[in-house]
Design a protein around this motif. Structure first.
Motif, mmCIF file in Angstrom:
data_model
loop_
_atom_site.group_PDB
_atom_site.id
_atom_site.type_symbol
_atom_site.label_atom_id
_atom_site.label_comp_id
_atom_site.label_asym_id
_atom_site.label_seq_id
_atom_site.Cartn_x
_atom_site.Cartn_y
_atom_site.Cartn_z
ATOM 1 N N MET A 34 38.435 29.598 28.730
ATOM 2 C CA MET A 34 38.962 29.619 30.094
ATOM 3 C C MET A 34 40.016 30.705 30.223
ATOM 4 S SD MET A 34 39.357 25.683 31.429
ATOM 5 C CE MET A 34 40.264 25.095 29.978
ATOM 6 N N GLN A 35 40.109 31.268 31.409
ATOM 7 C CA GLN A 35 41.140 32.245 31.699
ATOM 8 C C GLN A 35 41.586 32.090 33.147
ATOM 9 O OE1 GLN A 35 39.801 36.350 31.901
ATOM 10 N NE2 GLN A 35 37.697 35.709 32.312
ATOM 11 N N VAL A 55 41.261 29.590 37.875
ATOM 12 C CA VAL A 55 40.811 29.328 36.512
ATOM 13 C C VAL A 55 39.299 29.524 36.458
ATOM 14 C CG1 VAL A 55 40.672 27.658 34.629
ATOM 15 C CG2 VAL A 55 42.674 27.676 36.124
ATOM 16 N N VAL A 56 38.862 30.378 35.532
ATOM 17 C CA VAL A 56 37.449 30.722 35.410
ATOM 18 C C VAL A 56 36.992 30.479 33.975
ATOM 19 C CG1 VAL A 56 35.719 32.550 35.685
ATOM 20 C CG2 VAL A 56 37.696 32.466 37.218
ATOM 21 N N ASP A 57 35.823 29.896 33.832
ATOM 22 C CA ASP A 57 35.222 29.696 32.512
ATOM 23 C C ASP A 57 33.781 30.188 32.559
ATOM 24 O OD1 ASP A 57 34.789 28.938 29.892
ATOM 25 O OD2 ASP A 57 34.360 26.850 30.380
ATOM 26 N N ARG A 58 33.531 31.293 31.873
ATOM 27 C CA ARG A 58 32.186 31.887 31.815
ATOM 28 C C ARG A 58 31.591 32.070 33.214
ATOM 29 N NH1 ARG A 58 30.099 27.760 27.268
ATOM 30 N NH2 ARG A 58 31.456 26.462 28.574
ATOM 31 N N THR A 76 32.396 30.531 35.987
ATOM 32 C CA THR A 76 32.478 29.371 36.864
ATOM 33 C C THR A 76 33.930 29.095 37.237
ATOM 34 O OG1 THR A 76 30.519 28.348 35.873
ATOM 35 C CG2 THR A 76 32.012 26.891 37.072
ATOM 36 N N LEU A 106 36.863 26.851 37.993
ATOM 37 C CA LEU A 106 37.209 25.464 37.664
ATOM 38 C C LEU A 106 38.444 24.964 38.408
ATOM 39 C CD1 LEU A 106 36.692 25.438 33.788
ATOM 40 C CD2 LEU A 106 35.062 24.800 35.575
ATOM 41 N N THR A 134 35.020 20.402 34.339
ATOM 42 C CA THR A 134 35.847 20.696 33.181
ATOM 43 C C THR A 134 36.241 19.399 32.491
ATOM 44 O OG1 THR A 134 37.942 21.628 32.437
ATOM 45 C CG2 THR A 134 37.883 20.839 34.708
ATOM 46 N N ARG A 150 43.784 17.512 32.850
ATOM 47 C CA ARG A 150 42.854 18.586 32.552
ATOM 48 C C ARG A 150 43.597 19.830 32.054
ATOM 49 N NH1 ARG A 150 39.897 14.810 33.672
ATOM 50 N NH2 ARG A 150 37.727 14.951 34.373
ATOM 51 N N GLN A 151 42.995 20.501 31.075
ATOM 52 C CA GLN A 151 43.570 21.748 30.571
ATOM 53 C C GLN A 151 43.711 22.767 31.688
ATOM 54 O OE1 GLN A 151 44.098 22.016 26.994
ATOM 55 N NE2 GLN A 151 45.408 23.735 27.564
ATOM 56 N N ALA A 152 42.745 22.795 32.592
ATOM 57 C CA ALA A 152 42.796 23.751 33.697
ATOM 58 C C ALA A 152 44.012 23.510 34.587
ATOM 59 C CB ALA A 152 41.513 23.667 34.524
#
Length: 211
Positions: A1-2, A58-61, A63, A65, A111, A120-122
């Motif tokens: 995630m970033q 927050v984006v993961d691959r 997507t 989030l 997530t 949530r981590q996000a």
């Protein structure tokens, strides 16, 4: 995630993420929470989504989030113009050193990564990004309108809301207005409680006036 920083003047890739962000906002605020928000098709968007807005996403691959919108309090914003009754007669914050956050949300269905505290981590990544972004710009606080559930989440994460007024019923939600101080202690607590080893924003995005 970033975490990425977006504006409405972004390039093609940014426009795609902005569309996905508005889809997530529709999914959370209209479909799940049933708030009275402006929707069109699959999107939630309102009159504060202007060129003044900055979005942390927050984006993961690829997507989206989670997201939050940041607006200068010297421009039109929700607390001053949509929810002034939450101020209990006080003046709305208006300063170059204060921004407003709104439309904070995380897609809990997409997530699964959580911390030991169950959040949530996000969520922690977004909160840390808000503090990093604000610190880099020399801001003093973030004004926000939130519900009591989110106020509790902020407290658990390590960032205590300083209420401006008392809670009031807005539609189906018990809402409260307050200020989130930009302090190193809050950022340290969020990183510690969220298991974050360091900054979540790339340096070029955290610094003001970056090329």
């Amino acid at each position: 995630m970033q975490v990425v920083e977006l504006t409405r003047a972004g390039d093609g890739a940014n426009r795609s993420l902005l569309r996905d962000m508005h889809r997530l906002r529709r999914k959370v605020f209209k479909d799940r929470l049933d708030w009275s928000v402006s929707t069109r098709g699959d999107f939630e968007k309102d009159r504060y989504d202007t060129q003044d807005a900055t979005y942390l996403v927050v984006v993961d691959r690829g997507t989206v989030l989670g997201c939050v919108r940041l607006l200068p309090t010297t421009a039109p914003n929700m607390l001053a113009e949509t929810f002034p009754e939450l101020l209990d007669g006080a003046n709305a914050p208006r300063s170059d050193s204060i921004v407003e956050s709104s439309r904070f949300c995380v897609d809990t269905g997409s997530t699964a990564a959580t911390t030991e505290g169950g959040l949530r981590q996000a969520t922690f990544m977004l909160l840390a990004a808000m503090l990093e972004w604000s610190t880099a710009r020399g801001l003093k606080s973030i004004a926000t309108v939130t519900d009591l559930r989110m106020e509790r989440i902020l407290r658990r994460a390590g960032w205590r809301l300083r209420r401006i007024g008392g809670p009031r019923r807005i539609g189906s939600t018990a809402a409260v207005a307050g200020l989130l101080p930009i302090e190193d202690d809050a950022l340290d607590a969020i990183r510690r409680n969220g298991g974050l080893s360091g900054p979540v924003l790339p340096l070029k995005m955290a610094l003001p006036f970056a090329a």
